[in-house]
Design a protein around this motif. Structure first.
Motif, PDB file in Angstrom:
ATOM      1  N   ASN A   1       0.784  -1.242   0.000  1.00 31.92           N
ATOM      2  CA  ASN A   1       0.000   0.000   0.000  1.00 31.92           C
ATOM      3  C   ASN A   1       0.811   1.286   0.000  1.00 31.92           C
ATOM      4  O   ASN A   1       0.233   2.358   0.073  1.00 31.92           O
ATOM      5  N   PHE A   2       2.148   1.214  -0.094  1.00 30.01           N
ATOM      6  CA  PHE A   2       2.913   2.455  -0.151  1.00 30.01           C
ATOM      7  C   PHE A   2       2.503   3.265  -1.385  1.00 30.01           C
ATOM      8  O   PHE A   2       2.138   4.444  -1.279  1.00 30.01           O
ATOM      9  N   PHE A   3       2.550   2.656  -2.554  1.00 34.42           N
ATOM     10  CA  PHE A   3       2.228   3.372  -3.780  1.00 34.42           C
ATOM     11  C   PHE A   3       0.720   3.578  -3.946  1.00 34.42           C
ATOM     12  O   PHE A   3       0.290   4.561  -4.544  1.00 34.42           O
ATOM     13  N   ARG A   4      -0.059   2.701  -3.388  1.00 35.11           N
ATOM     14  CA  ARG A   4      -1.526   2.800  -3.513  1.00 35.11           C
ATOM     15  C   ARG A   4      -2.079   4.011  -2.773  1.00 35.11           C
ATOM     16  O   ARG A   4      -3.131   4.543  -3.130  1.00 35.11           O
ATOM     17  N   THR A   5      -1.371   4.461  -1.735  1.00 36.53           N
ATOM     18  CA  THR A   5      -1.893   5.535  -0.881  1.00 36.53           C
ATOM     19  C   THR A   5      -1.154   6.870  -1.069  1.00 36.53           C
ATOM     20  O   THR A   5      -1.274   7.756  -0.223  1.00 36.53           O
ATOM     21  N   LEU A   6      -0.426   7.027  -2.148  1.00 33.60           N
ATOM     22  CA  LEU A   6       0.279   8.284  -2.384  1.00 33.60           C
ATOM     23  C   LEU A   6      -0.699   9.441  -2.563  1.00 33.60           C
ATOM     24  O   LEU A   6      -1.734   9.288  -3.221  1.00 33.60           O
TER      25      LEU A   6
END
Length: 177
Positions: A61-66
């Motif tokens: 979820n690092f990139f999913r929640t940018l």
């Protein structure tokens, strides 16, 4: 008449990866980095604990929640009236990011067709009229006209046309019509 094409990078251009990295890095390492404090530093200088940085970039979820960059959605919609837009991300360096980036784009940029999303390794193969990116390593090989989107790590670079935000990017590109 065929529309001119623009390739737009995701991280650091459409998505505010700087804020996300700083937030995760500070929490994990107990530092108090700020956007202002890392201006002009390379990524290696700003984030000295490289293993920790790669752990962060490989977290679920690092990139999913940018967060979305200010004015990015409206600006890309505006540009789409006169240009064919491709979203291009060197995503294969972080394989977990592939599905997350597609989902992120679907949420924030649902008007970009799936066939206009290019997830790749090297951007040297991208052949569009313009490339908007924050990394010189991509802009230096641009086959069209490179446009550097300001980021902490490129402040001292001066060999590409620079835009500081999305409103400037739209103005520069609309001047080419």
């Amino acid at each position: 008449m065929k529309k001119k094409t623009i390739a737009i990078d995701m991280d650091g251009v459409l998505a505010d990866v700087e804020s996300q990295i700083i937030d995760h890095y500070n929490k994990a390492y107990g530092t108090n980095l700020t956007k202002e404090g890392i201006q002009g530093l390379s990524e290696e200088e700003a984030f000295k604990e490289r293993e920790l940085l790669f752990e962060i970039l490989n977290k679920d979820n690092f990139f999913r929640t940018l967060p979305v960059m200010p004015d990015a959605v409206e600006s890309v919609r505006e540009l789409q009236k006169n240009f064919e837009i491709f979203i291009v991300s060197a995503a294969t360096e972080f394989p977990i990011s592939l599905a997350e980036k597609v989902a992120w784009l679907g949420e924030h940029f649902p008007f970009i067709k799936w066939e206009n999303i290019v997830l790749c390794g090297s951007k040297r193969i991208i052949n569009t009229d313009y490339l908007i990116d924050d990394h010189c390593k991509n802009l230096d090989y641009c086959m069209g006209k490179p446009i550097m989107f300001t980021a902490f790590h490129n402040i001292n670079q001066t060999h590409h046309l620079r835009v500081n935000n999305w409103k400037e990017a739209v103005a520069v590109l609309n001047e080419t019509l």
